[in-house]
Design an enzyme around this catalytic site. Structure first.
Site, short mmCIF file in Angstrom:
data_model
loop_
_atom_site.label_atom_id
_atom_site.label_comp_id
_atom_site.label_asym_id
_atom_site.label_seq_id
_atom_site.Cartn_x
_atom_site.Cartn_y
_atom_site.Cartn_z
CG ASP A 164 0.32 -14.38 11.59
OD1 ASP A 164 0.20 -13.36 12.30
OD2 ASP A 164 -0.36 -15.41 11.74
CG LEU A 165 4.91 -9.70 12.64
CD1 LEU A 165 5.35 -8.27 12.88
CD2 LEU A 165 6.11 -10.60 12.38
CD GLN A 168 -0.67 -16.94 8.20
OE1 GLN A 168 -1.50 -16.25 7.62
NE2 GLN A 168 -0.47 -16.83 9.50
CB THR A 194 -6.02 -19.22 3.81
OG1 THR A 194 -6.49 -19.85 5.02
CG2 THR A 194 -6.31 -20.13 2.62
CG ASP A 229 -27.03 14.37 -14.00
OD1 ASP A 229 -26.26 14.14 -13.05
OD2 ASP A 229 -28.23 14.64 -13.84
CE LYS A 247 19.03 11.49 -4.99
NZ LYS A 247 19.26 12.67 -4.16
CG ASP A 279 23.06 17.78 -3.58
OD1 ASP A 279 22.49 17.28 -2.60
OD2 ASP A 279 24.28 18.01 -3.61
#
Length: 846
Positions: free
Chosen positions: A147-148, A240, A246, A369, A553, A555
């Site tokens: 919480d900031l 928190q 909470t 449907d 991966k 390149d």
């Protein structure tokens, strides 16, 4: 069901529960004239998302029975933990035993309960970061929250600055943060957890993170709650995460003088100088446009986690142990048996049947449907374009309310003014063989239709279909894709159409759009998609290798490819149009079996041995003139390796699991004959075998992707890990030093850095690998970017003594052996420039 805004009092049925809503025109927010009806309408609009984040958690409430008041006369608020004595019996609840007393809390597990809370003016909904387990015990936290909170003299912009500083630290810990403007003063950061740590352990980690932020940035961040320390700074409140604390639930309204909301945000919004808190109208509109931006921060409940309404000692209850909610309650609430010929039974039918029906429905606009018998009802979807009769086309399927079994034989005319008014006929019907049924996620079955039915007209009456959930639609219903599987039963492969599973003729009875009961998806956004990014990992970082897929991966450079009506657009990871740079990829549209698609992949150039070569690709990346491009493409052609799917036929599929998206991708795209466009298969091997195979092939490494992970555009996620044989690092050039000897009048080495929060951190100088051509191409540009002072503060004197500083806007990539004790790169070797990336894309890879 949202109550009528003009009604003062109304009795409504929500999820099969009857509620009496009163004083609907009472103004709860005098500053804006927002009424109780408006509050209830808002909570109905965001219910699926709020419930996702609050479900199975004990709810404490802040109530303003007479409204929030005004600054001159604030309304009276009271904080409530125990459930009201007069709460409906069906409200799910759980008990928590404290040292000297027991509290019984309601659970916001359904829309009916959320509506009841709105009715009693429980405006704010607060929950902890843990959920109850199936047996009613307190579970470990499934998310971390910071919480900031701005102190006196600080504001929301300061909270955003601290959030941006915290983000790379959390990512370095393998946690992906998601921001929420609290609707009050500050910002909350949420990170998903795997539930292995206790609240005490998570709190300890959060506390150390807060202290680290304070130590590195004491001018703006503070971790101590003492009021004397907070003026002008942002408190990083880690407390928190305590099991007894909470936090206001995401999507909850706030009891401020205006109806602001705890609203999930995109990271790029935090850079906006006009950043503000959002109100309920803003957020209701955003969920229609973006869906739930915070969804990845709250892990899904385990499949075997029972409904919170199940009875159990000390556990939740619903209706005092009554039977589960009636699955036909919604159906009945939408129909008047005295006015429609449709069947309106009092109860569900017997379970165990396997019938299906597809009905042609001439409502405002034609649609079909599709209904499958399951657990005593017909689970139903509206198909705007009917069932697909070829695997090359997927169709939208919008899940609607469950229908009674008797509806399987219904044909007739629904009167004007009634729900679904229009003519209904049976297009096909029969039985089905069930292969897979995952509630709310996936259904695979084989239909056995009539010899003279609609399916048979397409070539065969036997067809194998898959329905895959793609997330909520704009109406709040669930959007799915229906796909005719490539692999069809043997008896279906010799149908009259000549093609397995379907004819070559067009799809039946084309309907351009659904009616109001079967909405079409929103038009595709023109905003460039930012690709999902991986974090650096190792084999040891994957404790459950069987839960991951492995890919090679490549390149190269990232590419988001968009196909719309055969036209192909290529974009770099930061949204730059690269279509003209790679004209040989323009035939992608001919290989995609869809009217539209958004695909993720990598553009590579191959060396004579067939291995990706980044230096070769650089000869293509920087070209802009058509004649140059045409000349070089003959010498250095490129390939597009596609590995993910974000959108198909206008439907967003990013919320699907990785394995579902891959299956759709492989069906949707054919490989080019010469392989310049392809979908390389996942590696059919163990983790260790995959790593070794990539090493033997001379590739950079592998990508490990969690099978159940969704696609998070623009996010760097620990659900994707890159495991590399060589260490590489993207860097920002901050200056250069003159050369010596033959380079005395030229650039000798580059001074490089990486972002560290909002600052840059020096990581060394690199001269090895820089060719004369590299220096010639960039020399003039570096001199134009010159500045008098260093853009960072930690360059050693020996390197700074003769440095020429530049504005930090160019990105390159280096290879190195390890980090030194001071954080420098040991033995860096220049690999090349990265014009596809900006400094904000660069992260430190440890």
């Amino acid at each position: 069901m949202a109550p009528p805004r003009t009604a003062r009092q109304q009795t409504v049925t929500v999820d099969g529960r009857t509620l009496r809503l009163s004083n609907l025109d009472k103004v709860l927010y005098p500053a804006t004239g927002t009424t109780k009806a408006d509050v209830l309408a808002y909570y109905a609009a965001v219910a699926p998302h709020l419930i996702r984040h609050a479900r199975h958690r004990p709810v404490t409430r802040k109530r303003w029975v007479h409204g929030v008041g005004t600054p001159e006369e604030p309304g009276e608020m009271f904080f409530q933990k125990n459930i009201d004595d007069n709460a409906p019996d069906w409200v799910p609840r759980r008990a928590i035993q404290h040292k000297d007393h027991t509290n019984v809390y309601p659970l916001v597990d359904d829309l009916a309960t959320l509506t009841w809370l709105g009715q009693i003016a429980a405006i704010e909904i607060h929950v902890p970061q843990w959920r109850f387990t199936a047996d009613g015990a307190r579970g470990n936290p499934d998310r971390l929250v910071l919480d900031l909170d701005p102190g006196p003299g600080a504001g929301l912009a300061d909270c955003a600055a601290v959030a941006l500083l915290a983000r790379p630290i959390l990512q370095g810990m393998g946690l992906e943060p998601f921001p929420v403007t609290s609707g009050s003063k500050g910002i909350h950061l949420y990170c998903a957890l795997d539930g292995r740590q206790t609240s005490e352990q998570v709190s300890a980690v959060a506390r150390e993170l807060a202290r680290a932020l304070e130590a590195d940035h004491p001018d703006i961040a503070v971790s101590d709650m003492k009021k004397a320390l907070r003026p002008g700074r942002v408190l990083v409140d880690w407390s928190q995460n305590n099991a007894n604390k909470t936090t206001v639930s995401p999507y909850s309204l706030r009891g401020r003088f205006e109806p602001t909301v705890a609203a999930p945000r995109r990271w790029e919004e935090l850079d906006d100088e006009d950043l503000r808190h959002l109100d309920h109208q803003d957020v209701a509109q955003r969920v229609q446009e973006f869906g739930d931006l915070l969804a990845p921060a709250t892990p899904d409940l385990p499949a075997d986690d029972g409904d919170a309404g199940d009875d159990g000692d000390g556990g939740a209850r619903s209706g005092g142990g009554a039977a589960p909610p009636d699955r036909l309650s919604t159906y009945r609430a939408m129909r008047d048996a005295a006015k429609t010929p449709e069947p309106v039974p009092d109860a569900v039918g017997p379970a165990g049947g396997n019938s299906f029906v597809i009905q042609e429905h001439h409502a405002r606009r034609l649609h079909y449907d599709f209904r499958l018998e399951h657990e005593g009802v017909l689970v139903s979807w509206a198909l705007p374009k009917g069932p697909p009769l070829t695997p090359s086309r997927n169709h939208l399927a919008v899940q609607t309310e469950d229908h009674p079994l008797d509806y399987g034989s219904f044909e007739g005319t629904i009167p004007h003014g009634e729900y679904g008014a229009g003519e209904v006929t049976i297009w096909d019907a029969g039985t089905y063989e069930l292969e897979k049924w995952r509630d709310g996620k996936e259904v695979i079955c084989t239909l056995h239709g009539r010899a003279d039915g609609g399916l048979a007209k397409g070539g065969t009456a036997i067809r194998r279909y898959a329905l895959i959930n793609t997330g909520g639609g704009s109406s709040g219903r669930s959007n799915w894709l229906i796909h005719l599987m490539k692999d069809q039963p043997a008896e279906a492969q010799h149908g009259a159409g000549g093609e397995a599973g379907g004819p070559a003729s067009p799809d039946p009875a084309p309907a351009p759009a659904a009616d109001a009961n079967a909405p079409v998806p929103a038009a595709p956004s023109a905003v460039p998609v930012r690709p999902m990014m991986a974090t650096l990992g190792s084999e040891q970082a994957i404790p459950d290798p069987d839960a991951w897929a492995y890919e090679m991966k490549w390149d190269g450079v990232r590419c988001i490819a968009t196909v719309r009506d055969g036209t192909v657009t290529l974009a770099s990871r930061n949204g730059i149009d690269t279509t003209p740079t790679y004209p040989e990829l323009g035939d992608l549209g001919d290989l995609v079996h869809a009217d539209s698609a958004v695909l993720d992949g990598e553009i590579v150039a191959l060396d004579p041995r067939g291995r990706p070569d980044f230096s070769l690709l650089q000869t293509r990346m920087k070209l802009t003139h058509r004649a140059e491009i045409e000349a070089v493409r003959q010498v250095t052609p490129v390939r597009l390796m596609l590995f993910d799917l974000l959108e198909l036929d206008g439907t967003d599929v990013t919320r699907l699991e990785y394995r579902q998206r891959r299956e759709l991708l492989e069906r949707a795209v054919d490989a080019a004959e010469d392989g310049h466009i392809q979908v390389p298969p996942a590696i059919d091997a163990t983790l260790g075998e995959a790593v070794e195979a990539s090493r033997q092939l001379g590739l950079e490494g592998i990508m490990a992707k969690r099978l159940t992970s969704d696609y998070q555009p623009g996010a760097r996620s620990s659900s994707w890990l890159k495991i590399k044989h060589l260490r590489t690092q993207e860097v920002v050039v901050v200056g250069w030093r003159p050369g010596k000897g033959t380079r005395a009048s030229k650039i000798g080495s580059l001074l490089v850095a990486v972002p560290d929060g909002v600052d840059l951190r020096y990581v060394g100088r690199v001269g090895s690998g820089l060719t004369e051509r590299d220096l010639a191409e960039v020399g003039a540009r570096l001199k134009k970017l010159g500045r008098k002072t260093a853009p960072l503060a930690d360059v050693p004197g020996v390197d700074a003594s003769d440095a020429h500083w530049v504005r930090p806007s160019l990105v390159g990539e280096v290879q190195y052996s390890e980090h030194t004790g001071t954080g420098r790169l040991r033995h860096p070797v220049w690999r090349g420039w990265r014009p596809d990336k900006t400094p904000s894309d660069v992260v430190l890879e440890l």
